[in-house]
Design a protein around this motif. Structure first.
Motif, PDB file in Angstrom:
ATOM      1  N   ALA A 108      23.949   5.021  -8.953  1.00 16.93           N
ATOM      2  CA  ALA A 108      23.897   6.235  -8.144  1.00 16.93           C
ATOM      3  C   ALA A 108      22.870   6.126  -7.016  1.00 16.93           C
ATOM      4  CB  ALA A 108      23.579   7.432  -9.028  1.00 16.93           C
ATOM      5  N   LEU A 109      22.417   4.917  -6.741  1.00  9.83           N
ATOM      6  CA  LEU A 109      21.459   4.630  -5.666  1.00  9.83           C
ATOM      7  C   LEU A 109      20.105   5.290  -5.935  1.00  9.83           C
ATOM      8  CD1 LEU A 109      23.870   5.084  -2.603  1.00  9.83           C
ATOM      9  CD2 LEU A 109      23.379   2.997  -3.887  1.00  9.83           C
ATOM     10  N   THR A 110      19.771   5.446  -7.206  1.00 13.09           N
ATOM     11  CA  THR A 110      18.537   6.134  -7.587  1.00 13.09           C
ATOM     12  C   THR A 110      17.299   5.460  -7.015  1.00 13.09           C
ATOM     13  OG1 THR A 110      19.576   6.837  -9.653  1.00 13.09           O
ATOM     14  CG2 THR A 110      17.181   6.939  -9.550  1.00 13.09           C
ATOM     15  N   LEU A 111      17.194   4.148  -7.190  1.00 13.72           N
ATOM     16  CA  LEU A 111      15.970   3.465  -6.762  1.00 13.72           C
ATOM     17  C   LEU A 111      15.899   3.314  -5.246  1.00 13.72           C
ATOM     18  CD1 LEU A 111      15.765   0.875  -9.647  1.00 13.72           C
ATOM     19  CD2 LEU A 111      14.271   2.849  -9.283  1.00 13.72           C
ATOM     20  N   ALA A 112      17.041   3.186  -4.600  1.00 10.25           N
ATOM     21  CA  ALA A 112      17.038   3.160  -3.135  1.00 10.25           C
ATOM     22  C   ALA A 112      16.574   4.512  -2.586  1.00 10.25           C
ATOM     23  CB  ALA A 112      18.419   2.809  -2.612  1.00 10.25           C
ATOM     24  N   ARG A 113      17.009   5.590  -3.227  1.00 11.12           N
ATOM     25  CA  ARG A 113      16.550   6.927  -2.820  1.00 11.12           C
ATOM     26  C   ARG A 113      15.050   7.069  -3.062  1.00 11.12           C
ATOM     27  NH1 ARG A 113      21.522  10.346  -3.043  1.00 11.12           N
ATOM     28  NH2 ARG A 113      23.098   9.169  -4.202  1.00 11.12           N
TER      29      ARG A 113
ATOM     30  N   VAL B  12      21.715  -2.481  -0.252  1.00 12.51           N
ATOM     31  CA  VAL B  12      22.223  -2.316  -1.613  1.00 12.51           C
ATOM     32  C   VAL B  12      23.519  -3.103  -1.739  1.00 12.51           C
ATOM     33  CG1 VAL B  12      23.051  -0.695  -3.362  1.00 12.51           C
ATOM     34  CG2 VAL B  12      21.207  -0.017  -1.797  1.00 12.51           C
ATOM     35  N   VAL B  13      23.604  -3.928  -2.771  1.00 15.23           N
ATOM     36  CA  VAL B  13      24.824  -4.695  -3.028  1.00 15.23           C
ATOM     37  C   VAL B  13      25.426  -4.172  -4.331  1.00 15.23           C
ATOM     38  CG1 VAL B  13      25.850  -6.974  -3.312  1.00 15.23           C
ATOM     39  CG2 VAL B  13      23.785  -6.708  -1.898  1.00 15.23           C
ATOM     40  N   GLU B  14      26.584  -3.565  -4.233  1.00 17.82           N
ATOM     41  CA  GLU B  14      27.270  -2.980  -5.389  1.00 17.82           C
ATOM     42  C   GLU B  14      28.737  -3.392  -5.347  1.00 17.82           C
ATOM     43  OE1 GLU B  14      28.755  -1.684  -8.432  1.00 17.82           O
ATOM     44  OE2 GLU B  14      26.655  -1.042  -8.324  1.00 17.82           O
ATOM     45  N   ARG B  15      29.159  -4.112  -6.351  1.00 12.09           N
ATOM     46  CA  ARG B  15      30.519  -4.658  -6.366  1.00 12.09           C
ATOM     47  C   ARG B  15      31.596  -3.583  -6.476  1.00 12.09           C
ATOM     48  NH1 ARG B  15      32.463  -9.814 -10.021  1.00 12.09           N
ATOM     49  NH2 ARG B  15      34.579  -9.952  -9.193  1.00 12.09           N
ATOM     50  N   ASP B  16      31.304  -2.498  -7.171  1.00 11.74           N
ATOM     51  CA  ASP B  16      32.302  -1.473  -7.459  1.00 11.74           C
ATOM     52  C   ASP B  16      32.460  -0.541  -6.252  1.00 11.74           C
ATOM     53  OD1 ASP B  16      33.862   0.610  -8.503  1.00 11.74           O
ATOM     54  OD2 ASP B  16      33.031   0.321 -10.515  1.00 11.74           O
ATOM     55  N   ALA B  17      33.431  -0.861  -5.387  1.00 13.59           N
ATOM     56  CA  ALA B  17      33.618  -0.083  -4.158  1.00 13.59           C
ATOM     57  C   ALA B  17      34.018   1.355  -4.456  1.00 13.59           C
ATOM     58  CB  ALA B  17      34.679  -0.748  -3.278  1.00 13.59           C
ATOM     59  N   ALA B  18      34.826   1.559  -5.504  1.00 13.18           N
ATOM     60  CA  ALA B  18      35.239   2.920  -5.849  1.00 13.18           C
ATOM     61  C   ALA B  18      34.057   3.747  -6.334  1.00 13.18           C
ATOM     62  CB  ALA B  18      36.334   2.876  -6.916  1.00 13.18           C
ATOM     63  N   LEU B  19      33.134   3.115  -7.057  1.00 12.15           N
ATOM     64  CA  LEU B  19      31.929   3.816  -7.502  1.00 12.15           C
ATOM     65  C   LEU B  19      31.065   4.199  -6.307  1.00 12.15           C
ATOM     66  CD1 LEU B  19      30.061   4.815  -9.750  1.00 12.15           C
ATOM     67  CD2 LEU B  19      29.084   2.511  -9.854  1.00 12.15           C
TER      68      LEU B  19
ATOM     69  N   PRO C  90       0.819  -1.212   0.000  1.00  8.61           N
ATOM     70  CA  PRO C  90       0.000   0.000   0.000  1.00  8.61           C
ATOM     71  C   PRO C  90       0.851   1.260   0.000  1.00  8.61           C
ATOM     72  CG  PRO C  90      -0.908  -1.599   1.531  1.00  8.61           C
ATOM     73  CD  PRO C  90       0.405  -2.167   1.068  1.00  8.61           C
ATOM     74  N   PRO C  91       0.356   2.346  -0.601  1.00  4.93           N
ATOM     75  CA  PRO C  91       1.146   3.575  -0.722  1.00  4.93           C
ATOM     76  C   PRO C  91       1.712   4.039   0.618  1.00  4.93           C
ATOM     77  CG  PRO C  91      -0.846   3.757  -2.023  1.00  4.93           C
ATOM     78  CD  PRO C  91      -0.965   2.477  -1.240  1.00  4.93           C
ATOM     79  N   GLY C  92       3.004   4.354   0.614  1.00  9.08           N
ATOM     80  CA  GLY C  92       3.650   4.886   1.806  1.00  9.08           C
ATOM     81  C   GLY C  92       4.078   3.864   2.841  1.00  9.08           C
ATOM     82  N   LYS C  93       3.655   2.613   2.688  1.00  9.37           N
ATOM     83  CA  LYS C  93       4.008   1.617   3.692  1.00  9.37           C
ATOM     84  C   LYS C  93       5.490   1.270   3.602  1.00  9.37           C
ATOM     85  CE  LYS C  93       3.039  -3.075   5.308  1.00  9.37           C
ATOM     86  NZ  LYS C  93       2.255  -4.318   5.084  1.00  9.37           N
ATOM     87  N   PRO C  94       6.216   1.257   4.728  1.00  6.17           N
ATOM     88  CA  PRO C  94       7.637   0.881   4.682  1.00  6.17           C
ATOM     89  C   PRO C  94       7.800  -0.570   4.233  1.00  6.17           C
ATOM     90  CG  PRO C  94       7.075   1.942   6.777  1.00  6.17           C
ATOM     91  CD  PRO C  94       5.779   1.638   6.083  1.00  6.17           C
ATOM     92  N   VAL C  95       8.893  -0.828   3.516  1.00  6.99           N
ATOM     93  CA  VAL C  95       9.179  -2.175   3.038  1.00  6.99           C
ATOM     94  C   VAL C  95      10.638  -2.514   3.309  1.00  6.99           C
ATOM     95  CG1 VAL C  95       7.426  -2.099   1.226  1.00  6.99           C
ATOM     96  CG2 VAL C  95       9.764  -1.339   0.715  1.00  6.99           C
ATOM     97  N   HIS C  96      10.938  -3.793   3.204  1.00  9.19           N
ATOM     98  CA  HIS C  96      12.313  -4.277   3.177  1.00  9.19           C
ATOM     99  C   HIS C  96      12.682  -4.505   1.721  1.00  9.19           C
ATOM    100  CE1 HIS C  96      12.413  -6.028   7.552  1.00  9.19           C
ATOM    101  NE2 HIS C  96      12.247  -4.712   7.519  1.00  9.19           N
ATOM    102  N   ALA C  97      13.738  -3.847   1.262  1.00  7.46           N
ATOM    103  CA  ALA C  97      14.121  -3.945  -0.144  1.00  7.46           C
ATOM    104  C   ALA C  97      15.594  -4.292  -0.280  1.00  7.46           C
ATOM    105  CB  ALA C  97      13.829  -2.631  -0.867  1.00  7.46           C
ATOM    106  N   VAL C  98      15.886  -5.129  -1.281  1.00 10.38           N
ATOM    107  CA  VAL C  98      17.261  -5.468  -1.637  1.00 10.38           C
ATOM    108  C   VAL C  98      17.498  -4.981  -3.059  1.00 10.38           C
ATOM    109  CG1 VAL C  98      18.928  -7.321  -2.044  1.00 10.38           C
ATOM    110  CG2 VAL C  98      17.313  -7.497  -0.139  1.00 10.38           C
ATOM    111  N   HIS C  99      18.574  -4.230  -3.254  1.00 11.10           N
ATOM    112  CA  HIS C  99      18.951  -3.745  -4.574  1.00 11.10           C
ATOM    113  C   HIS C  99      20.251  -4.412  -4.983  1.00 11.10           C
ATOM    114  CE1 HIS C  99      16.093  -0.272  -4.265  1.00 11.10           C
ATOM    115  NE2 HIS C  99      16.365  -0.408  -2.980  1.00 11.10           N
ATOM    116  N   LEU C 100      20.203  -5.207  -6.015  1.00 10.83           N
ATOM    117  CA  LEU C 100      21.406  -5.822  -6.557  1.00 10.83           C
ATOM    118  C   LEU C 100      21.903  -4.923  -7.684  1.00 10.83           C
ATOM    119  CD1 LEU C 100      20.174  -9.525  -6.627  1.00 10.83           C
ATOM    120  CD2 LEU C 100      21.418  -8.330  -4.810  1.00 10.83           C
ATOM    121  N   GLY C 101      22.988  -4.237  -7.450  1.00 10.30           N
ATOM    122  CA  GLY C 101      23.452  -3.175  -8.325  1.00 10.30           C
ATOM    123  C   GLY C 101      23.016  -1.850  -7.737  1.00 10.30           C
ATOM    124  N   GLY C 102      23.990  -0.946  -7.559  1.00 13.32           N
ATOM    125  CA  GLY C 102      23.667   0.303  -6.891  1.00 13.32           C
ATOM    126  C   GLY C 102      23.625   1.507  -7.801  1.00 13.32           C
TER     127      GLY C 102
END
Length: 286
Positions: free
Chosen positions: A86-91, A104-111, A72-84
């Motif tokens: 600029a973290l757009t979708l996590a934001r 968020v799991v992102e292999r590129d530590a420098a990124l 439902p709109p606005g309800k908090p969720v638990h989300a996993v993002h494979l690939g980060g």
């Protein structure tokens, strides 16, 4: 207003070498704090720091619709993002569903370091970023933890082979709670063999599937993105269709028998035969 526009265009690009190649953060001339992340010439993400609910890229808008419909709109969720990226979708999740908990799991530590420094996250939102391979990071997520798993992983504009198999999707299914959603950003072009294989693979793991894509991509007329959605429960097809059709670049939603027919008898992919997704043609980013 003219001076405001000048300030926007005066912002300098940020260019750095990261693990995955040459990363560029390019200022958006239309948005005062908007940035586009490009890696080795391939656009990866767009972020508006003033409005993290704004999604510029077509495929990210489609993934945003999935996020909107996972609960439902606005309800908090638990989300996993494979690939980060600029973290757009996590934001986006944090902006539209406050108090959500995200990994968020992102292999590129420098990124990750570049994005955190130049496009900082609100310290009050619950986003944990882990620098690891997507599959290794997924293995550490508890069973049934996630309402939503989003896969958007690219290396050199291609999805790595080990993230295209049934074994990988089996671990995704383990992490997604009953009634939760899996959404993947896939890319392919004619003859769409990769996309058909990915649908066949997902069908062996998730009983309910839908595909959201530009009609020209589905007809094999050009290379592009397609968002595959899976669940163990019936999907909100009608609302997803309405949202996809009302986008600035309308998309079509395929499901049920039509989607099964679209696979054309493609075989599921296993670790033993998995290959990376096709490289985009040079014209894809022009």
């Amino acid at each position: 207003m003219a001076r405001a526009r000048n300030r926007r265009t005066a912002r300098a690009a940020v260019v750095e070498n990261v693990d995955g190649g040459l990363a560029e953060l390019l200022p958006d001339r239309e948005r005062a704090r908007g940035w586009t992340l490009v890696v080795d010439g391939a656009p990866q993400s767009h972020v508006d720091l003033d409005d993290p609910s704004y999604l510029s890229f077509e495929y990210q808008r489609r993934l945003g619709h999935v996020i909107d419909l996972v609960a439902p709109p606005g309800k908090p969720v638990h989300a996993v993002h494979l690939g980060g990226g600029a973290l757009t979708l996590a934001r986006y999740v944090a902006a539209t569903r406050p108090r959500s908990t995200q990994q968020v799991v992102e292999r590129d530590a420098a990124l990750v370091q570049l994005v955190r420094r130049e496009l900082p996250l609100d310290p009050n939102i619950r986003i944990r970023v882990r620098s690891a391979d997507a599959r290794e990071g997924l293995a550490k997520v508890p069973d049934g933890w996630a309402d939503l798993v989003i896969a958007d992983v690219f290396s050199g504009a291609r999805t790595p082979a080990h993230l295209t198999s049934g074994e990988f999707l089996g671990d995704v299914r383990r992490v997604v709670k009953a009634g939760g959603l899996y959404a993947a950003n896939l890319t392919d072009g004619p003859p769409l063999a990769h996309l058909r294989g990915q649908i066949a693979t997902a069908a062996g793991v998730f009983p309910e599937l839908a595909l959201v894509a530009d009609p020209t991509v589905l007809r094999g007329k050009r290379f592009g993105n397609a968002v595959l959605v899976g669940s163990d429960r019936p999907l909100p097809i009608a609302e997803l269709t309405r949202r996809a059709a009302s986008d600035p670049h309308p998309a079509r939603v395929e499901h049920g028998r039509t989607l099964r027919d679209f696979t054309g008898g493609a075989s599921p992919v296993t670790d033993a035969v998995a290959v990376a997704s096709p490289a985009p043609p040079p014209s894809a980013f022009q």
